[in-house]
Design a protein around this motif. Sequence first.
Motif, PDB file in Angstrom:
ATOM      1  N   THR A  28       0.830  -1.186   0.000  1.00 14.75           N
ATOM      2  CA  THR A  28       0.000   0.000   0.000  1.00 14.75           C
ATOM      3  C   THR A  28       0.870   1.244   0.000  1.00 14.75           C
ATOM      4  O   THR A  28       1.811   1.365   0.777  1.00 14.75           O
ATOM      5  CB  THR A  28      -0.919   0.007   1.235  1.00 14.75           C
ATOM      6  OG1 THR A  28      -1.708  -1.170   1.218  1.00 14.75           O
ATOM      7  CG2 THR A  28      -1.821   1.215   1.245  1.00 14.75           C
ATOM      8  N   ARG A  29       0.569   2.190  -0.851  1.00 12.68           N
ATOM      9  CA  ARG A  29       1.351   3.424  -0.965  1.00 12.68           C
ATOM     10  C   ARG A  29       0.661   4.629  -0.319  1.00 12.68           C
ATOM     11  O   ARG A  29       1.219   5.704  -0.289  1.00 12.68           O
ATOM     12  CB  ARG A  29       1.615   3.741  -2.436  1.00 12.68           C
ATOM     13  CG  ARG A  29       2.392   2.666  -3.140  1.00 12.68           C
ATOM     14  CD  ARG A  29       3.812   2.625  -2.612  1.00 12.68           C
ATOM     15  NE  ARG A  29       4.573   1.584  -3.285  1.00 12.68           N
ATOM     16  CZ  ARG A  29       5.296   0.682  -2.644  1.00 12.68           C
ATOM     17  NH1 ARG A  29       5.359   0.676  -1.351  1.00 12.68           N
ATOM     18  NH2 ARG A  29       5.955  -0.231  -3.314  1.00 12.68           N
ATOM     19  N   ASN A  30      -0.537   4.431   0.184  1.00  9.41           N
ATOM     20  CA  ASN A  30      -1.307   5.524   0.765  1.00  9.41           C
ATOM     21  C   ASN A  30      -1.254   5.432   2.284  1.00  9.41           C
ATOM     22  O   ASN A  30      -1.796   4.494   2.868  1.00  9.41           O
ATOM     23  CB  ASN A  30      -2.759   5.427   0.276  1.00  9.41           C
ATOM     24  CG  ASN A  30      -3.626   6.550   0.793  1.00  9.41           C
ATOM     25  OD1 ASN A  30      -3.195   7.359   1.601  1.00  9.41           O
ATOM     26  ND2 ASN A  30      -4.853   6.610   0.307  1.00  9.41           N
ATOM     27  N   PRO A  31      -0.627   6.398   2.967  1.00  9.65           N
ATOM     28  CA  PRO A  31      -0.523   6.338   4.426  1.00  9.65           C
ATOM     29  C   PRO A  31      -1.873   6.360   5.144  1.00  9.65           C
ATOM     30  O   PRO A  31      -1.957   6.009   6.310  1.00  9.65           O
ATOM     31  CB  PRO A  31       0.285   7.579   4.792  1.00  9.65           C
ATOM     32  CG  PRO A  31       0.914   8.047   3.541  1.00  9.65           C
ATOM     33  CD  PRO A  31       0.074   7.543   2.410  1.00  9.65           C
ATOM     34  N   GLY A  32      -2.937   6.731   4.472  1.00  8.44           N
ATOM     35  CA  GLY A  32      -4.251   6.768   5.097  1.00  8.44           C
ATOM     36  C   GLY A  32      -4.924   5.410   5.190  1.00  8.44           C
ATOM     37  O   GLY A  32      -5.926   5.249   5.882  1.00  8.44           O
ATOM     38  N   VAL A  33      -4.388   4.416   4.522  1.00  5.88           N
ATOM     39  CA  VAL A  33      -4.967   3.076   4.524  1.00  5.88           C
ATOM     40  C   VAL A  33      -4.442   2.314   5.741  1.00  5.88           C
ATOM     41  O   VAL A  33      -3.285   2.458   6.125  1.00  5.88           O
ATOM     42  CB  VAL A  33      -4.620   2.329   3.210  1.00  5.88           C
ATOM     43  CG1 VAL A  33      -5.186   0.931   3.205  1.00  5.88           C
ATOM     44  CG2 VAL A  33      -5.144   3.116   2.024  1.00  5.88           C
ATOM     45  N   LEU A  34      -5.296   1.489   6.347  1.00  6.89           N
ATOM     46  CA  LEU A  34      -4.944   0.825   7.601  1.00  6.89           C
ATOM     47  C   LEU A  34      -3.726  -0.080   7.527  1.00  6.89           C
ATOM     48  O   LEU A  34      -2.992  -0.214   8.490  1.00  6.89           O
ATOM     49  CB  LEU A  34      -6.146   0.031   8.124  1.00  6.89           C
ATOM     50  CG  LEU A  34      -7.330   0.863   8.582  1.00  6.89           C
ATOM     51  CD1 LEU A  34      -8.486  -0.041   8.991  1.00  6.89           C
ATOM     52  CD2 LEU A  34      -6.930   1.766   9.730  1.00  6.89           C
ATOM     53  N   ASP A  35      -3.487  -0.749   6.399  1.00 11.59           N
ATOM     54  CA  ASP A  35      -2.370  -1.689   6.352  1.00 11.59           C
ATOM     55  C   ASP A  35      -1.073  -1.052   5.843  1.00 11.59           C
ATOM     56  O   ASP A  35      -0.102  -1.757   5.574  1.00 11.59           O
ATOM     57  CB  ASP A  35      -2.728  -2.929   5.538  1.00 11.59           C
ATOM     58  CG  ASP A  35      -2.827  -2.661   4.045  1.00 11.59           C
ATOM     59  OD1 ASP A  35      -2.952  -1.495   3.651  1.00 11.59           O
ATOM     60  OD2 ASP A  35      -2.788  -3.633   3.278  1.00 11.59           O
TER      61      ASP A  35
END
Length: 66
Positions: A28-35
């Motif tokens: 995952t490249r988006n810091p807003g995603v839980l994992d």
Amino acid sequence: MRNPEQAREARARRKARREGLALQKSRTRNPGVLDWGTYMLVEPDHNRVVAGPGMSLGEVEAALNE
């Protein structure tokens, strides 16, 4: 020189490899995603998740020390 987090991750990868597992970091490249920034232990021969996903590096170290 490596930072301490990179050194811990490298040690965990080596320990996992000795036990026949692979340490994979979340893609995952988006810091807003839980994992984001989490790990999982995978059995590489069968691509089966053994522990995780969503584990912190400390949780990975604890799982490898069991």
